[in-house]
Design a protein around this motif. Structure first.
Motif: not given
Length: 69
Positions: A8-12, A34-38, A59-61
């Motif tokens: 899970e994370g956020k689309i940047v 987790m405060k990292m851009e991937m 977004v979810a996993a």
């Protein structure tokens, strides 16, 4: 082929548009987790048929972000 994310994370950033040709391993989006851009990379060669998210979406996993044919 559905493009999904592993966690899970956020689309940047979204780096492609519908109709764009992409190659396997092209960077097509960027997500923050987790405060990292991937980078999110294309799993195969093809054409972007649908984009299901926008910048700022959470977004979810395993959620589908795009469809590449």
């Amino acid at each position: 082929m559905e493009v999904t994310v592993p966690m899970e994370g956020k689309i940047v950033a979204i780096k492609v548009n519908v109709g764009d040709k992409v190659s396997e391993d092209d960077e097509i989006a960027v997500m923050e987790a987790m405060k990292m851009e991937m980078p999110v990379v294309s799993p195969a060669d093809g054409v972007v048929k649908e984009i299901k998210v926008k910048v700022g979406d959470k977004v979810a996993a395993e959620q589908s972000l795009m469809v590449i044919e």
